[in-house]
Motif scaffolding. Structure first.
Motif, PDB file in Angstrom:
ATOM      1  N   SER A  56       0.839  -1.196   0.000  1.00 38.78           N
ATOM      2  CA  SER A  56       0.000   0.000   0.000  1.00 38.78           C
ATOM      3  C   SER A  56       0.873   1.245   0.000  1.00 38.78           C
ATOM      4  O   SER A  56       1.781   1.385   0.814  1.00 38.78           O
ATOM      5  CB  SER A  56      -0.911   0.028   1.222  1.00 38.78           C
ATOM      6  N   THR A  89      -4.268   5.121   0.421  1.00 37.69           N
ATOM      7  CA  THR A  89      -5.337   5.135   1.413  1.00 37.69           C
ATOM      8  C   THR A  89      -5.532   3.814   2.155  1.00 37.69           C
ATOM      9  O   THR A  89      -6.125   3.808   3.227  1.00 37.69           O
ATOM     10  CB  THR A  89      -6.674   5.576   0.787  1.00 37.69           C
ATOM     11  N   HIS A 149      -4.589   3.982   5.728  1.00 40.05           N
ATOM     12  CA  HIS A 149      -5.388   4.768   6.671  1.00 40.05           C
ATOM     13  C   HIS A 149      -6.202   3.841   7.567  1.00 40.05           C
ATOM     14  O   HIS A 149      -6.875   2.935   7.088  1.00 40.05           O
ATOM     15  CB  HIS A 149      -6.335   5.706   5.931  1.00 40.05           C
ATOM     16  N   VAL A 157      -9.903   3.424   6.662  1.00 40.42           N
ATOM     17  CA  VAL A 157     -10.106   2.610   5.459  1.00 40.42           C
ATOM     18  C   VAL A 157      -9.888   1.132   5.795  1.00 40.42           C
ATOM     19  O   VAL A 157     -10.662   0.272   5.375  1.00 40.42           O
ATOM     20  CB  VAL A 157      -9.172   3.070   4.317  1.00 40.42           C
ATOM     21  N   VAL A 185     -15.924   5.743  -1.755  1.00 40.06           N
ATOM     22  CA  VAL A 185     -14.474   5.742  -1.545  1.00 40.06           C
ATOM     23  C   VAL A 185     -13.997   7.121  -1.100  1.00 40.06           C
ATOM     24  O   VAL A 185     -13.165   7.245  -0.195  1.00 40.06           O
ATOM     25  CB  VAL A 185     -13.738   5.269  -2.817  1.00 40.06           C
ATOM     26  N   SER A 244     -12.239   7.679   2.512  1.00 44.22           N
ATOM     27  CA  SER A 244     -10.836   8.113   2.564  1.00 44.22           C
ATOM     28  C   SER A 244     -10.696   9.590   2.919  1.00 44.22           C
ATOM     29  O   SER A 244      -9.640  10.019   3.383  1.00 44.22           O
ATOM     30  CB  SER A 244     -10.155   7.854   1.221  1.00 44.22           C
ATOM     31  N   HIS A 278      -6.570  10.403  -5.321  1.00 44.40           N
ATOM     32  CA  HIS A 278      -5.774   9.342  -4.711  1.00 44.40           C
ATOM     33  C   HIS A 278      -4.509   9.110  -5.520  1.00 44.40           C
ATOM     34  O   HIS A 278      -4.507   9.286  -6.739  1.00 44.40           O
ATOM     35  CB  HIS A 278      -6.567   8.023  -4.695  1.00 44.40           C
ATOM     36  N   TYR A 301     -12.848  -2.427  -2.623  1.00 42.37           N
ATOM     37  CA  TYR A 301     -12.603  -1.029  -2.248  1.00 42.37           C
ATOM     38  C   TYR A 301     -12.034  -0.243  -3.421  1.00 42.37           C
ATOM     39  O   TYR A 301     -12.439   0.897  -3.658  1.00 42.37           O
ATOM     40  CB  TYR A 301     -11.640  -0.967  -1.051  1.00 42.37           C
TER      41      TYR A 301
END
Length: 118
Positions: A14, A17, A20, A23, A54, A58, A63, A94
């Motif tokens: 990752s 997000t 996070h 998330v 999303v 987020s 993003h 997601y």
């Protein structure tokens, strides 16, 4: 026949997000263990996200998104997250259509999944 496992056996890299907490809790139902790593040969771009779910989750309408450059000097910093097969499926849900999941080798030498530009 293989039994399904609840143990995290997949690495998911990752750089955005999925790191996070909010998330992770919504997508996986838990906070995910992981460690710092890097993705060589890729660079970060940014994409506008149209999916309101999303964006709401987020808190961001734009993003990061990575694309392969083939240049070994390029690298993307992020975290390698240990997830289960079911959690990997949940991360597919997601991510929006701008992304596709690809198999990569991280700077650490470990194989992982990452979401790249579709």
């Amino acid at each position: 026949m293989d039994q399904p496992t609840d143990e995290p056996t997949q690495l998911l890299f990752s750089y955005g997000t999925l790191q996070h907490a909010e998330v992770q809790l919504d997508t996986f139902g838990r906070l995910i263990n992981g460690d710092d790593d890097a993705l060589p040969g890729y660079t970060v771009d940014y994409a506008e996200i149209a999916d309101p779910r999303v964006v709401d989750l987020s808190g961001l309408a734009v993003h990061p998104i990575v694309r392969a450059t083939g240049n070994p000097l390029d690298k993307v910093l992020g975290r390698a997250l240990w997830v289960t097969d079911d959690e990997l499926d949940a991360s597919d849900e997601y991510e929006v259509a701008l992304y596709r999941r690809a198999s990569v080798v991280l700077a650490s030498g470990r194989a992982a999944w990452v979401y790249v530009s579709a």
